[in-house]
Enzyme design. Structure first.
Site, PDB file in Angstrom:
ATOM      1  CB  SER A 143       1.362  -4.099   8.945  1.00 45.65           C
ATOM      2  OG  SER A 143       0.056  -4.631   8.832  1.00 45.65           O
ATOM      3  CE1 TYR A 166     -14.612  -3.606   3.828  1.00 43.60           C
ATOM      4  CE2 TYR A 166     -15.933  -2.577   2.104  1.00 43.60           C
ATOM      5  CZ  TYR A 166     -14.769  -2.641   2.851  1.00 43.60           C
ATOM      6  OH  TYR A 166     -13.757  -1.733   2.619  1.00 43.60           O
ATOM      7  CB  THR A 217     -18.400  -3.066   9.043  1.00 44.51           C
ATOM      8  OG1 THR A 217     -17.790  -3.115   7.743  1.00 44.51           O
ATOM      9  CG2 THR A 217     -18.721  -4.465   9.520  1.00 44.51           C
ATOM     10  CE  LYS A 218     -14.573  -0.520   5.907  1.00 41.57           C
ATOM     11  NZ  LYS A 218     -13.417   0.051   6.617  1.00 41.57           N
ATOM     12  CB  VAL A 267      -8.457  -3.113  16.109  1.00 37.74           C
ATOM     13  CG1 VAL A 267      -7.175  -2.366  15.813  1.00 37.74           C
ATOM     14  CG2 VAL A 267      -9.068  -3.727  14.860  1.00 37.74           C
ATOM     15  CB  ILE A 293      -7.629   1.858  -2.863  1.00 30.54           C
ATOM     16  CG1 ILE A 293      -8.623   3.015  -2.611  1.00 30.54           C
ATOM     17  CG2 ILE A 293      -6.190   2.306  -2.645  1.00 30.54           C
ATOM     18  CD1 ILE A 293      -8.405   4.275  -3.404  1.00 30.54           C
ATOM     19  CB  SER A 316     -15.866   1.298   2.159  1.00 33.34           C
ATOM     20  OG  SER A 316     -16.250   0.799   0.885  1.00 33.34           O
ATOM     21  N   GLY A 349      -3.911  -1.056  11.599  1.00 41.28           N
ATOM     22  CA  GLY A 349      -3.691  -1.734  10.314  1.00 41.28           C
ATOM     23  C   GLY A 349      -2.697  -0.962   9.463  1.00 41.28           C
TER      24      GLY A 349
END
Ligand code: NDP
Length: 242
Positions: A14, A150, A153-154, A59, A183, A137, A12
């Site tokens: 990009s 989310y 997963t973190k 991924v 961020i 995170s 990631g």
């Protein structure tokens, strides 16, 4: 501590935090493979800018990750630094979260790191050297309302970081995570100006962080200055989570 060649893969890379990590690692002397999924043009422009290479691939797909590593090995050589940064978010009530979306988040954020670790680690073990940095995170540490998938997963990324640090330490491989707070990237775009102000106010340092704040933490953890640091979750949240 590192093998001769400083070759890194940033997933990631990009956009957003990943793009800044790529630029910072290039500044530090790394040749960087910039993984992208959809933003091919942005990744290629960045590759030109930092003398890296752009490598496409989802991924979450083991086949894509295998193809990605084949291309990197052919063009740059074996990587000694893996930054698992690719990630997606989802905001909404748990009762509205579909099975499909749950699996998408697990696939990209968690299985994506698994796939890349599986591909990178055998060569690192052979070299008895290497470094893995996972982008977690703060919500993986404390959980976020309306971001259950989310957060899961973190939290998983944090568990993976600690477990691999123990398993791979004897092979000279360090595994750490950076745990960002709020961020300024596209991921924050769904927040209104008022909501952003509220998030800044909730942050003890009083501002939203920049991608470079995360990138400099990665730069440190990837460097020999962190040679005795492994299994750590470095918060870059302006004190939001302490
Ligand atoms: P952005 O949405 O700005 O960028 C996400 C990046 O991930 C893009 O480069 C995108 O590539 C890539 N990506 C998404 N899905 C895939 C996939 N399946 N395969 C490969 N690449 C993929 O997000 P951020 O820069 O903000 O986030 C980067 C990381 O930081 C994430 O892991 C996120 O969870 C974490 N983070 C971010 C915070 C924030 O406040 N911004 C806070 C805490 C953690 P492409 O465009 O090519 O598809």
């Amino acid at each position: 501590m590192f093998p001769l060649k400083k070759i890194a893969l940033v997933t990631g890379g990009s956009r957003g935090i990943g793009r800044e990590i790529c630029r910072t690692l290039a500044r530090d002397g790394w040749r960087v493979a910039i993984n992208y999924n959809r933003s091919a043009d942005a990744a290629k422009a960045l590759a030109d800018e930092i003398n890296g290479i752009a490598v496409g691939g989802d991924v979450a797909s083991p086949a894509d990750v295998d193809a990605m590593f084949t291309k990197i090995r052919a063009e740059l050589g074996e990587i000694s630094l893996l930054v698992n940064n690719a990630g997606i978010g989802e905001y909404g009530l748990f009762t509205d979260l579909s099975f499909e979306r749950w699996n998408e988040l697990i696939g990209t954020n968690l299985t994506g790191s698994f796939n890349c670790c599986k591909a990178a680690i055998p060569a690192m073990v052979r070299e008895k050297s290497g470094c893995i940095i996972n982008i977690a995170s703060m919500w993986g540490e404390v959980g976020a309302s309306c971001e259950a998938a989310y957060s899961v997963t973190k939290a998983g990324i944090i568990g993976l970081t600690k477990a691999l640090a123990k398993e791979l330490g004897p092979s000279g491989i360090r595994v750490n995570a950076v745990s960002p707070g709020c961020i300024e990237t596209d991921m924050m775009a769904r927040f209104s100006p008022d909501e952003r102000e509220a998030l800044a106010e909730e942050t003890p340092l009083g501002v939203i962080g920049q991608p470079s704040d995360v990138a400099e933490a990665v730069s440190f953890l990837a460097s020999d200055k962190a040679r005795f640091i492994t299994g750590q979750i470095l918060g870059v949240s302006g004190g939001f989570v302490i």
